[in-house]
Design a protein around this motif. Structure first.
Motif, PDB file in Angstrom:
ATOM      1  N   ASP A   1      -7.087  -1.199  17.706  1.00  0.00           N
ATOM      2  CA  ASP A   1      -7.902  -2.337  18.130  1.00  0.00           C
ATOM      3  C   ASP A   1      -9.200  -2.324  17.334  1.00  0.00           C
ATOM      4  O   ASP A   1      -9.376  -1.503  16.427  1.00  0.00           O
ATOM      5  N   SER A   2     -10.118  -3.231  17.661  1.00  0.00           N
ATOM      6  CA  SER A   2     -11.340  -3.382  16.875  1.00  0.00           C
ATOM      7  C   SER A   2     -12.218  -2.141  16.888  1.00  0.00           C
ATOM      8  O   SER A   2     -13.025  -1.932  15.982  1.00  0.00           O
ATOM      9  N   GLN A   3     -12.055  -1.283  17.898  1.00  0.00           N
ATOM     10  CA  GLN A   3     -12.902  -0.107  18.031  1.00  0.00           C
ATOM     11  C   GLN A   3     -12.256   1.175  17.522  1.00  0.00           C
ATOM     12  O   GLN A   3     -12.931   2.195  17.393  1.00  0.00           O
ATOM     13  N   SER A   4     -10.963   1.145  17.233  1.00  0.00           N
ATOM     14  CA  SER A   4     -10.291   2.385  16.826  1.00  0.00           C
ATOM     15  C   SER A   4      -9.595   2.308  15.474  1.00  0.00           C
ATOM     16  O   SER A   4      -9.006   3.282  15.032  1.00  0.00           O
ATOM     17  N   ASN A   5      -9.648   1.162  14.801  1.00  0.00           N
ATOM     18  CA  ASN A   5      -8.964   1.029  13.517  1.00  0.00           C
ATOM     19  C   ASN A   5      -9.703   1.780  12.409  1.00  0.00           C
ATOM     20  O   ASN A   5     -10.882   2.125  12.538  1.00  0.00           O
ATOM     21  N   GLY A   6      -9.002   1.995  11.307  1.00  0.00           N
ATOM     22  CA  GLY A   6      -9.552   2.777  10.213  1.00  0.00           C
ATOM     23  C   GLY A   6     -10.743   2.158   9.517  1.00  0.00           C
ATOM     24  O   GLY A   6     -11.633   2.869   9.040  1.00  0.00           O
ATOM     25  N   LEU A   7     -10.797   0.817   9.458  1.00  0.00           N
ATOM     26  CA  LEU A   7     -11.915   0.159   8.787  1.00  0.00           C
ATOM     27  C   LEU A   7     -13.200   0.341   9.582  1.00  0.00           C
ATOM     28  O   LEU A   7     -14.267   0.636   9.014  1.00  0.00           O
ATOM     29  N   SER A   8     -13.136   0.180  10.889  1.00  0.00           N
ATOM     30  CA  SER A   8     -14.308   0.436  11.744  1.00  0.00           C
ATOM     31  C   SER A   8     -14.737   1.899  11.647  1.00  0.00           C
ATOM     32  O   SER A   8     -15.930   2.214  11.612  1.00  0.00           O
TER      33      SER A   8
ATOM     34  N   LEU B   1       0.808  -1.206   0.000  1.00  0.00           N
ATOM     35  CA  LEU B   1       0.000   0.000   0.000  1.00  0.00           C
ATOM     36  C   LEU B   1       0.850   1.267   0.000  1.00  0.00           C
ATOM     37  O   LEU B   1       0.430   2.312  -0.508  1.00  0.00           O
ATOM     38  N   SER B   2       2.054   1.188   0.555  1.00  0.00           N
ATOM     39  CA  SER B   2       2.921   2.365   0.610  1.00  0.00           C
ATOM     40  C   SER B   2       3.283   2.876  -0.779  1.00  0.00           C
ATOM     41  O   SER B   2       3.636   4.041  -0.959  1.00  0.00           O
ATOM     42  N   TYR B   3       3.161   2.010  -1.790  1.00  0.00           N
ATOM     43  CA  TYR B   3       3.509   2.399  -3.155  1.00  0.00           C
ATOM     44  C   TYR B   3       2.415   3.242  -3.814  1.00  0.00           C
ATOM     45  O   TYR B   3       2.584   3.693  -4.943  1.00  0.00           O
ATOM     46  N   ILE B   4       1.298   3.457  -3.116  1.00  0.00           N
ATOM     47  CA  ILE B   4       0.224   4.257  -3.676  1.00  0.00           C
ATOM     48  C   ILE B   4       0.606   5.735  -3.768  1.00  0.00           C
ATOM     49  O   ILE B   4       0.067   6.485  -4.586  1.00  0.00           O
ATOM     50  N   ARG B   5       1.535   6.151  -2.931  1.00  0.00           N
ATOM     51  CA  ARG B   5       1.908   7.564  -2.868  1.00  0.00           C
ATOM     52  C   ARG B   5       2.339   8.067  -4.246  1.00  0.00           C
ATOM     53  O   ARG B   5       3.238   7.506  -4.869  1.00  0.00           O
ATOM     54  N   GLY B   6       1.699   9.117  -4.701  1.00  0.00           N
ATOM     55  CA  GLY B   6       2.046   9.711  -5.977  1.00  0.00           C
ATOM     56  C   GLY B   6       1.310   9.126  -7.168  1.00  0.00           C
ATOM     57  O   GLY B   6       1.450   9.636  -8.282  1.00  0.00           O
ATOM     58  N   ARG B   7       0.521   8.053  -6.954  1.00  0.00           N
ATOM     59  CA  ARG B   7      -0.191   7.431  -8.065  1.00  0.00           C
ATOM     60  C   ARG B   7      -1.460   8.203  -8.402  1.00  0.00           C
ATOM     61  O   ARG B   7      -2.039   8.873  -7.548  1.00  0.00           O
TER      62      ARG B   7
ATOM     63  N   ASN C   1      -5.714  -2.818   9.508  1.00  0.00           N
ATOM     64  CA  ASN C   1      -4.414  -2.395  10.032  1.00  0.00           C
ATOM     65  C   ASN C   1      -4.065  -0.963   9.650  1.00  0.00           C
ATOM     66  O   ASN C   1      -2.925  -0.532   9.831  1.00  0.00           O
ATOM     67  N   LEU C   2      -5.049  -0.219   9.143  1.00  0.00           N
ATOM     68  CA  LEU C   2      -4.849   1.187   8.801  1.00  0.00           C
ATOM     69  C   LEU C   2      -5.477   2.079   9.862  1.00  0.00           C
ATOM     70  O   LEU C   2      -6.479   1.724  10.477  1.00  0.00           O
ATOM     71  N   THR C   3      -4.901   3.241  10.051  1.00  0.00           N
ATOM     72  CA  THR C   3      -5.466   4.214  10.991  1.00  0.00           C
ATOM     73  C   THR C   3      -6.574   4.992  10.282  1.00  0.00           C
ATOM     74  O   THR C   3      -6.640   5.016   9.049  1.00  0.00           O
ATOM     75  N   PRO C   4      -7.454   5.649  11.035  1.00  0.00           N
ATOM     76  CA  PRO C   4      -8.479   6.490  10.402  1.00  0.00           C
ATOM     77  C   PRO C   4      -7.882   7.527   9.461  1.00  0.00           C
ATOM     78  O   PRO C   4      -8.436   7.795   8.393  1.00  0.00           O
ATOM     79  N   HIS C   5      -6.755   8.108   9.835  1.00  0.00           N
ATOM     80  CA  HIS C   5      -6.102   9.111   8.978  1.00  0.00           C
ATOM     81  C   HIS C   5      -5.628   8.482   7.671  1.00  0.00           C
ATOM     82  O   HIS C   5      -5.771   9.086   6.589  1.00  0.00           O
ATOM     83  N   GLU C   6      -5.089   7.283   7.730  1.00  0.00           N
ATOM     84  CA  GLU C   6      -4.626   6.608   6.514  1.00  0.00           C
ATOM     85  C   GLU C   6      -5.798   6.259   5.596  1.00  0.00           C
ATOM     86  O   GLU C   6      -5.688   6.381   4.366  1.00  0.00           O
TER      87      GLU C   6
END
Length: 355
Positions: free
Chosen positions: A315-322, A261-267, A281-286
């Motif tokens: 965790d399950s309550q603070s990850n970006g997908l939730s 996913l890090s390779y998305i930068r600039g695409r 495994n991503l943060t809300p900001h990501e």
């Protein structure tokens, strides 16, 4: 570091220096317990509490209860049998505001329903204007056939061109990545490229530097699950079949790309079918950063298991997908499906439920 911290923790690390500062501030304060150490690091919070320092988790977003997270699906019981029959007799639209059911159903754009009575049932979804229910059929996609209602709903959302943002959750073996890849291949003519990515967050958070070799050698093991799913789809066809050859040609021509996913930068994300695997495994900001890069004609799909997180600060309550599911619930451009039943194997399903 102060003497108390040196005695408790011998290593001179940044975390222990932070603890030392917090400990000194607490000692020098005239009013006790008026300092709070705020950190996402669970281990650091535990060490602080062992020293009598108040410690709290930092979060700009945190669900009150994970049980309240939107599932994207609802079951309506005791539905009028004549209306159910109408779904099967023709391409029939049932006006949602004329349905009388004894239920506290929440009607939201692109929400999926299992509608049934004692003798019949039908799968349906509510359109984005919340005016009509549409029947959802179980159809094979690129050699893969949905095995349950939730997978059928997922395929419908993944192939619907009017829904540019889709999230698929579920435990291991429910078919999240496999269905997303199969649908991307099914809809390949609508997009100029299929881009599949996942964040590099290893199990137990062991750093990528532990692996030998160059960059490609290091990232290879993390991308392997994606290649495995692609191989499952390709193996549905013989080597001489046009679908088998098409996948090989897409890989060769970079029409199908699997990268970190890090390779998305600039695409540039124009007319791309973009799958983000392991999005828990991503943060809300990501998550926000990724979605705000989406251009015209792009469909973005996020898959993950919110109970299987390798990121040390989520965790399950603070990850970006939730975070995404909670904030996009009810939006016309969004659909969510939670896959409940594992289809990998009977043993995998049993292990998922018991362990």
């Amino acid at each position: 570091m102060c003497d108390e911290i040196k005695k408790a923790f011998r290593e001179d690390t940044p975390d222990h220096r932070i603890l030392s500062c917090a400990f000194e501030q607490e000692k020098e304060s005239a009013v006790k317990k008026n300092h709070i150490l705020v950190t996402k690091d669970v281990n650091l919070r535990m060490k602080a509490k062992a020293l009598g320092i108040l410690a709290e988790d930092y979060s700009t977003f945190r669900l009150t209860s994970i049980d309240e997270l939107y599932s994207g699906k609802e079951v309506i019981e005791d539905f009028d049998d004549n209306l159910i029959q109408n779904f099967y007799e023709m391409p029939f639209k049932v006006e949602a505001d004329k349905i009388e059911v004894n239920t506290k159903s929440e009607f939201l754009p692109n929400k999926y329903f299992i509608i049934r009575n004692n003798s019949h049932s039908v799968l349906a979804y509510l359109d984005k204007e919340q005016e009509f229910f549409h029947k959802v059929d179980k159809n094979p996609i690129y050699g893969i056939t949905p095995r349950n209602a939730e997978q059928t709903f997922a395929v419908n959302a993944l192939l619907n061109p009017e829904i540019p943002l889709v999230s698929i959750t579920g435990k291991a073996g429910t078919g999240k990545t496999l269905l997303a890849l199969a649908c991307a291949l099914q809809a390949k003519k609508q997009y100029r490229q299929i881009f599949v990515a996942r964040p590099i967050v290893p199990l137990s958070n062991k750093d990528i530097g532990f692996l030998p070799g160059d960059v490609e050698s290091k990232i290879g093991p993390y991308m392997q699950p994606l290649w495995d799913n692609l191989k499952v789809i390709q193996d549905q066809f013989s080597e001489n079949d046009s679908s088998y050859i098409a996948i090989s040609n897409m890989l060769k021509d970079d029409k199908l790309v699997i990268e970190p996913l890090s390779y998305i930068r600039g695409r540039s994300l124009q007319r791309i079918y973009f799958i983000v695997d392991e999005a828990q495994n991503l943060t809300p900001h990501e998550i926000k950063t990724i979605i705000t890069r989406v251009g015209e004609g792009t469909k973005i799909v996020l898959t993950g298991d919110i109970y299987q997180i390798d990121h040390p600060y989520l965790d399950s309550q603070s990850n970006g997908l939730s975070y995404l599911i909670d904030h996009f619930k009810g939006q016309k451009l969004y659909a969510h499906v939670n896959l409940e039943k594992g289809e990998r194997s009977e043993l995998a399903e049993l292990a998922s439920n018991l362990l």
